[in-house]
Design a protein around this motif. Structure first.
Motif, PDB file in Angstrom:
ATOM      1  N   HIS A 147       0.235  -3.859  20.624  1.00  0.00           N
ATOM      2  CA  HIS A 147       1.244  -4.773  20.097  1.00  0.00           C
ATOM      3  C   HIS A 147       2.144  -4.059  19.102  1.00  0.00           C
ATOM      4  N   ASN A 148       3.268  -4.711  18.760  1.00  0.00           N
ATOM      5  CA  ASN A 148       4.194  -4.154  17.772  1.00  0.00           C
ATOM      6  C   ASN A 148       3.894  -4.650  16.369  1.00  0.00           C
ATOM      7  N   PHE A 149       3.051  -5.678  16.247  1.00  0.00           N
ATOM      8  CA  PHE A 149       2.672  -6.188  14.934  1.00  0.00           C
ATOM      9  C   PHE A 149       1.250  -6.715  15.003  1.00  0.00           C
ATOM     10  N   TYR A 150       0.648  -6.921  13.822  1.00  0.00           N
ATOM     11  CA  TYR A 150      -0.714  -7.427  13.761  1.00  0.00           C
ATOM     12  C   TYR A 150      -0.891  -8.212  12.476  1.00  0.00           C
ATOM     13  N   VAL A 151      -1.345  -9.456  12.581  1.00  0.00           N
ATOM     14  CA  VAL A 151      -1.595 -10.317  11.434  1.00  0.00           C
ATOM     15  C   VAL A 151      -3.070 -10.176  11.060  1.00  0.00           C
ATOM     16  N   PHE A 152      -3.343  -9.981   9.773  1.00  0.00           N
ATOM     17  CA  PHE A 152      -4.725  -9.788   9.341  1.00  0.00           C
ATOM     18  C   PHE A 152      -4.896 -10.285   7.910  1.00  0.00           C
ATOM     19  N   GLU A 153      -6.150 -10.403   7.505  1.00  0.00           N
ATOM     20  CA  GLU A 153      -6.478 -10.773   6.135  1.00  0.00           C
ATOM     21  C   GLU A 153      -6.888  -9.492   5.411  1.00  0.00           C
ATOM     22  N   ASP A 154      -6.205  -9.191   4.309  1.00  0.00           N
ATOM     23  CA  ASP A 154      -6.543  -7.964   3.583  1.00  0.00           C
ATOM     24  C   ASP A 154      -7.802  -8.167   2.750  1.00  0.00           C
ATOM     25  N   GLU A 155      -8.229  -7.115   2.067  1.00  0.00           N
ATOM     26  CA  GLU A 155      -9.477  -7.165   1.307  1.00  0.00           C
ATOM     27  C   GLU A 155      -9.447  -8.171   0.164  1.00  0.00           C
ATOM     28  N   ASP A 156      -8.231  -8.573  -0.281  1.00  0.00           N
ATOM     29  CA  ASP A 156      -8.099  -9.543  -1.357  1.00  0.00           C
ATOM     30  C   ASP A 156      -8.057 -10.979  -0.834  1.00  0.00           C
ATOM     31  N   GLY A 157      -8.170 -11.156   0.483  1.00  0.00           N
ATOM     32  CA  GLY A 157      -8.153 -12.492   1.070  1.00  0.00           C
ATOM     33  C   GLY A 157      -6.761 -13.013   1.379  1.00  0.00           C
ATOM     34  N   GLU A 158      -5.737 -12.186   1.224  1.00  0.00           N
ATOM     35  CA  GLU A 158      -4.362 -12.594   1.494  1.00  0.00           C
ATOM     36  C   GLU A 158      -3.989 -12.255   2.938  1.00  0.00           C
ATOM     37  N   THR A 159      -3.167 -13.090   3.548  1.00  0.00           N
ATOM     38  CA  THR A 159      -2.686 -12.829   4.898  1.00  0.00           C
ATOM     39  C   THR A 159      -1.549 -11.821   4.832  1.00  0.00           C
ATOM     40  N   SER A 160      -1.634 -10.778   5.659  1.00  0.00           N
ATOM     41  CA  SER A 160      -0.622  -9.735   5.699  1.00  0.00           C
ATOM     42  C   SER A 160      -0.285  -9.416   7.148  1.00  0.00           C
ATOM     43  N   VAL A 161       0.805  -8.679   7.342  1.00  0.00           N
ATOM     44  CA  VAL A 161       1.231  -8.273   8.678  1.00  0.00           C
ATOM     45  C   VAL A 161       1.582  -6.795   8.637  1.00  0.00           C
ATOM     46  N   VAL A 162       1.032  -6.021   9.576  1.00  0.00           N
ATOM     47  CA  VAL A 162       1.491  -4.649   9.768  1.00  0.00           C
ATOM     48  C   VAL A 162       2.342  -4.640  11.029  1.00  0.00           C
ATOM     49  N   TYR A 163       3.358  -3.782  11.047  1.00  0.00           N
ATOM     50  CA  TYR A 163       4.219  -3.701  12.220  1.00  0.00           C
ATOM     51  C   TYR A 163       4.664  -2.266  12.442  1.00  0.00           C
ATOM     52  N   LYS A 164       5.012  -1.977  13.691  1.00  0.00           N
ATOM     53  CA  LYS A 164       5.463  -0.636  14.055  1.00  0.00           C
ATOM     54  C   LYS A 164       6.977  -0.593  13.921  1.00  0.00           C
ATOM     55  N   ARG A 165       7.470   0.393  13.193  1.00  0.00           N
ATOM     56  CA  ARG A 165       8.905   0.556  12.989  1.00  0.00           C
ATOM     57  C   ARG A 165       9.501   1.395  14.113  1.00  0.00           C
ATOM     58  N   LYS A 166      10.810   1.314  14.276  1.00  0.00           N
ATOM     59  CA  LYS A 166      11.482   2.070  15.332  1.00  0.00           C
ATOM     60  C   LYS A 166      11.360   3.574  15.136  1.00  0.00           C
ATOM     61  N   ASP A 167      11.176   4.015  13.885  1.00  0.00           N
ATOM     62  CA  ASP A 167      11.048   5.447  13.616  1.00  0.00           C
ATOM     63  C   ASP A 167       9.630   5.965  13.864  1.00  0.00           C
ATOM     64  N   GLY A 168       8.708   5.080  14.338  1.00  0.00           N
ATOM     65  CA  GLY A 168       7.348   5.500  14.642  1.00  0.00           C
ATOM     66  C   GLY A 168       6.361   5.289  13.505  1.00  0.00           C
ATOM     67  N   ASN A 169       6.857   4.979  12.319  1.00  0.00           N
ATOM     68  CA  ASN A 169       5.984   4.698  11.192  1.00  0.00           C
ATOM     69  C   ASN A 169       5.587   3.227  11.209  1.00  0.00           C
ATOM     70  N   TYR A 170       4.857   2.795  10.191  1.00  0.00           N
ATOM     71  CA  TYR A 170       4.385   1.419  10.120  1.00  0.00           C
ATOM     72  C   TYR A 170       4.925   0.742   8.883  1.00  0.00           C
ATOM     73  N   GLY A 171       5.087  -0.568   8.972  1.00  0.00           N
ATOM     74  CA  GLY A 171       5.507  -1.372   7.833  1.00  0.00           C
ATOM     75  C   GLY A 171       4.423  -2.382   7.513  1.00  0.00           C
ATOM     76  N   LEU A 172       4.436  -2.875   6.284  1.00  0.00           N
ATOM     77  CA  LEU A 172       3.454  -3.861   5.840  1.00  0.00           C
ATOM     78  C   LEU A 172       4.197  -5.016   5.174  1.00  0.00           C
ATOM     79  N   LEU A 173       3.915  -6.238   5.625  1.00  0.00           N
ATOM     80  CA  LEU A 173       4.474  -7.433   5.018  1.00  0.00           C
ATOM     81  C   LEU A 173       3.373  -8.125   4.242  1.00  0.00           C
ATOM     82  N   GLU A 174       3.640  -8.345   2.949  1.00  0.00           N
ATOM     83  CA  GLU A 174       2.682  -9.028   2.095  1.00  0.00           C
ATOM     84  C   GLU A 174       3.361 -10.241   1.475  1.00  0.00           C
ATOM     85  N   LYS A 175       2.552 -11.227   1.110  1.00  0.00           N
ATOM     86  CA  LYS A 175       3.069 -12.419   0.466  1.00  0.00           C
ATOM     87  C   LYS A 175       3.591 -12.058  -0.910  1.00  0.00           C
TER      88      LYS A 175
END
Length: 178
Positions: A147-175
């Protein structure tokens, strides 16, 4: 390998069933323990799609291919799964061990495909059970699923999203803290 075969808009013949089981049983050499594979054969207009999901350990492997011939789709999925298993099994064993990647079970429901409205609508709902994991584990799980993104719960119990960027690196979305 225990194989569960599902057919959508296609009659499951003995030949197709045997082809699926033979191709998936070739993957047994990569697993230390018995695994279950869920295979779905489906036909939509001119596309013949074969999809396989294999949970092993705490990892979910998935491959899907469409072509004009079901047997060709089966061959392509088997090749894709074999490459994926070799790549990630080695990576998991070397970096994290078998138990550090979390397995997320999913349930799918499809809406009626014959809806006559042209407006965008929700056609698929995916339910996930989120277990706490690190950002690195979430990236690995996203790559395993293809997939291009993944929704998960981080170690602090918060919902976060990692995603693949067009440059091949990854991004992280946090609340954002308010």
């Amino acid at each position: 390998m225990k194989t569960y075969i599902y057919a959508r808009n296609i009659t499951l013949t003995d030949g197709l069933k045997e082809a699926v089981e033979n191709k998936l049983n070739r993957l047994d050499k990569y697993f230390n323990q018995p695994v279950e594979a869920r295979a779905t054969l489906s036909v939509t207009k001119m596309d013949q799609t074969f999809e396989v999901t294999i949970p092993f350990g705490n990892v979910l492997l998935r491959a899907e291919e469409s072509s004009d011939d079901m047997y060709k789709s089966i061959d392509l999925v088997q090749d894709k799964l074999e490459r994926q298993i070799r790549k990630y099994k080695t990576k998991i064993e070397r970096k994290a061990g078998d138990t550090s990647v979390r397995f997320n079970e999913t349930a799918f429901t499809r809406a009626d495909e014959k809806d006559e409205e042209d407006t965008p609508k929700i056609v698929r709902t995916k339910k996930i059970s989120m277990k706490p994991m690190s950002k690195e584990e979430a990236v690995l799980q996203m790559e395993l699923l293809g997939h291009n993104f993944y929704v998960f719960e981080d170690e602090d119990g918060e919902t976060s999203v990692v995603y693949k960027r067009k440059d091949g690196n990854y991004g992280l979305l946090e609340k954002e803290e308010e």
